[in-house]
Scaffold this motif. Structure first.
Motif, short mmCIF file in Angstrom:
data_model
loop_
_atom_site.label_atom_id
_atom_site.label_comp_id
_atom_site.label_asym_id
_atom_site.label_seq_id
_atom_site.Cartn_x
_atom_site.Cartn_y
_atom_site.Cartn_z
N PHE A 218 -3.13 -9.77 -1.72
CA PHE A 218 -3.10 -8.45 -1.09
C PHE A 218 -3.37 -7.38 -2.14
O PHE A 218 -2.93 -7.49 -3.29
N LEU A 219 -4.10 -6.35 -1.73
CA LEU A 219 -4.49 -5.27 -2.64
C LEU A 219 -4.01 -3.94 -2.07
O LEU A 219 -4.29 -3.61 -0.92
N LEU A 220 -3.31 -3.16 -2.88
CA LEU A 220 -2.78 -1.86 -2.46
C LEU A 220 -3.36 -0.76 -3.33
O LEU A 220 -3.22 -0.77 -4.55
N GLY A 221 -4.01 0.22 -2.70
CA GLY A 221 -4.54 1.37 -3.41
C GLY A 221 -3.95 2.65 -2.86
O GLY A 221 -3.48 2.69 -1.71
N GLY A 222 -3.96 3.71 -3.68
CA GLY A 222 -3.39 4.98 -3.25
C GLY A 222 -2.34 5.45 -4.23
O GLY A 222 -1.81 4.67 -5.03
N SER A 223 -2.01 6.72 -4.16
CA SER A 223 -1.07 7.31 -5.11
C SER A 223 0.37 7.17 -4.64
O SER A 223 0.67 7.23 -3.45
N GLY A 224 1.27 7.00 -5.62
CA GLY A 224 2.70 7.08 -5.35
C GLY A 224 3.45 5.78 -5.15
O GLY A 224 4.67 5.78 -5.00
N TRP A 225 2.78 4.63 -5.18
CA TRP A 225 3.43 3.35 -4.88
C TRP A 225 3.93 2.61 -6.12
O TRP A 225 4.43 1.50 -6.00
N TYR A 236 -1.28 -3.75 -7.18
CA TYR A 236 -1.36 -2.31 -6.98
C TYR A 236 -2.32 -1.70 -8.00
O TYR A 236 -2.18 -1.93 -9.20
N ILE A 237 -3.29 -0.90 -7.52
CA ILE A 237 -4.31 -0.37 -8.42
C ILE A 237 -4.31 1.17 -8.48
O ILE A 237 -5.14 1.76 -9.17
N GLY A 238 -3.37 1.83 -7.79
CA GLY A 238 -3.28 3.28 -7.88
C GLY A 238 -4.38 4.00 -7.12
O GLY A 238 -4.99 3.46 -6.20
N HIS A 239 -4.62 5.23 -7.53
CA HIS A 239 -5.61 6.08 -6.86
C HIS A 239 -6.99 5.45 -6.93
O HIS A 239 -7.42 4.96 -7.98
N VAL A 240 -7.69 5.46 -5.79
CA VAL A 240 -9.06 4.95 -5.72
C VAL A 240 -9.98 6.14 -5.40
O VAL A 240 -9.89 6.71 -4.31
N PRO A 241 -10.84 6.55 -6.33
CA PRO A 241 -11.73 7.68 -6.08
C PRO A 241 -12.63 7.43 -4.88
O PRO A 241 -12.95 6.28 -4.55
#
Length: 363
Positions: A218-225, A236-241
């Protein structure tokens, strides 16, 4: 015709989910001959995180986060035939609405464009003296980017002269198939910032299925996690432009859409992510909400889950081949019926009919 559009940001999608919607619609309207100026405040560090340059199809005016600058920007509403104040601008929204309406020409078409109608309506219902509720008497039309009949009825009940949903859509120039990228490899991916009215649903529809399927990735992108507890098979890869969204959508076997709680409860509110994923040819799994069949056919063009157990079952049963077939059918559907060119046709007819009627009445 000149449009003065006051919104959150056109040039930055940073903590600004409406950016894709604004860009797609306004570019399509500009192609129809509208002369558009977009006014946005310099707040929330958005100008430091621009993901596009000011476009040639729309003039962008960035004003300082001060009252004087806001009033100066609002004064330019006097030059427009159509004046739009969007919801969620992010700096002195009530004052901006007041100033824009005060400066607009009497004969101008005055529009409130709501990009989060469930949240706005909850505020209005809880406050009879809300500034927007008072201003509805001066506003010719409310447009929303979702909501269907429930939102139309609700807006009329609080004093709106009329309300028309203009749904999210696909901009094929921005969201389209691209080569896969290994860094986004997964069986299921979700992209979304951590927000209070989404977090519990992310736990339910994404993190719980990940726990149920330890042999899947599973892959999670986005800010704040970053401090969110999650099982070892979640990366978790953080913010994705925004420039990476196409690759993020096409690379995993499937991508997940999780509506915010208010949107899911209201229904008829497809997120921009739905059309971004479909436009790229991704296999989309979405949480259930009323009205999904108006946009994509469940079981054939999109997979629908009512809970985390459904998500886990869908992922477990899905093959790469069947996922690709679902994604291709979704892409063909949105290209045919749900592009911003389609939406702009509707908006253009509304604008011309209302301005035409106003001119006839003035003769």
């Amino acid at each position: 015709m000149k449009i003065a559009f006051y919104g959150s940001s056109l040039v930055s999608a940073y903590w600004n989910g409406a950016a894709t919607y604004y860009r797609g619609l306004l570019r399509a309207l500009a192609a129809k001959g509208y002369d558009i100026t977009f006014y946005e405040p310099d707040v929330y560090d958005r100008q430091k995180h621009r993901d596009i340059d000011p476009p040639d199809w729309c003039k962008v005016v960035v004003y300082d986060g001060t009252i004087d600058a806001l009033k100066a920007a609002a004064s330019e509403a006097a030059e427009a035939d159509i004046v739009v104040k969007a919801s969620g601008v992010g700096f002195e929204d009530d004052l901006l609405l007041e100033e824009v309406l005060r400066n607009a020409q009497t004969q101008a078409l005055k529009i409130f464009w709501d990009v989060d109608a469930p949240a706005t309506l909850a505020e209005l219902k809880g406050c009879s003296d809300h500034p927007l509720r008072r201003a509805l008497a001066e506003i010719d039309l409310v447009l929303t980017y979702g909501g269907g009949d429930p939102v139309v009825t609700a807006y009329r009940s609080v004093g709106a002269a009329d309300c028309v949903p203009i749904y999210n859509a696909l901009d094929p120039q921005t969201h389209h198939p691209v080569p896969e990228e290994g860094r986004f490899t997964a069986d299921l991916a979700f992209l979304g910032n951590r927000l209070p009215d989404r977090e519990a649903r992310v736990e339910h529809f994404f993190l719980e299925p990940a726990f149920r399927l330890p042999d899947r990735n599973f892959l999670l992108g986005g800010s704040g996690w970053q401090d969110k507890p999650m099982s070892a098979n979640v990366r978790y890869i953080g913010h994705v432009p925004t420039g990476d969204h196409n690759a993020f959508n096409v690379t995993p076997m499937a991508v997940l859409n999780i509506s915010r709680a208010s949107m899911a409860e209201n229904g008829f509110s497809p997120a921009t992510r739905v059309f971004e994923a479909a436009g790229a040819g991704a296999c989309l799994i979405t949480d259930h909400w009323e009205g999904i069949e108006l946009f994509l056919k469940p079981g054939e063009e999109v997979l629908v889950a009512r809970d985390g157990q459904d998500v886990a079952a869908l992922v477990a049963a899905l093959s790469r081949r069947s996922a690709q077939e679902i994604g291709q059918r979704a892409r063909m559907r949105v290209l045919a019926e749900h592009t911003y060119v389609n939406r702009a046709e509707v908006v253009d007819k509304i604008f011309r009919a209302r301005l035409g009627a106003r001119m006839e009445a003035a003769e």
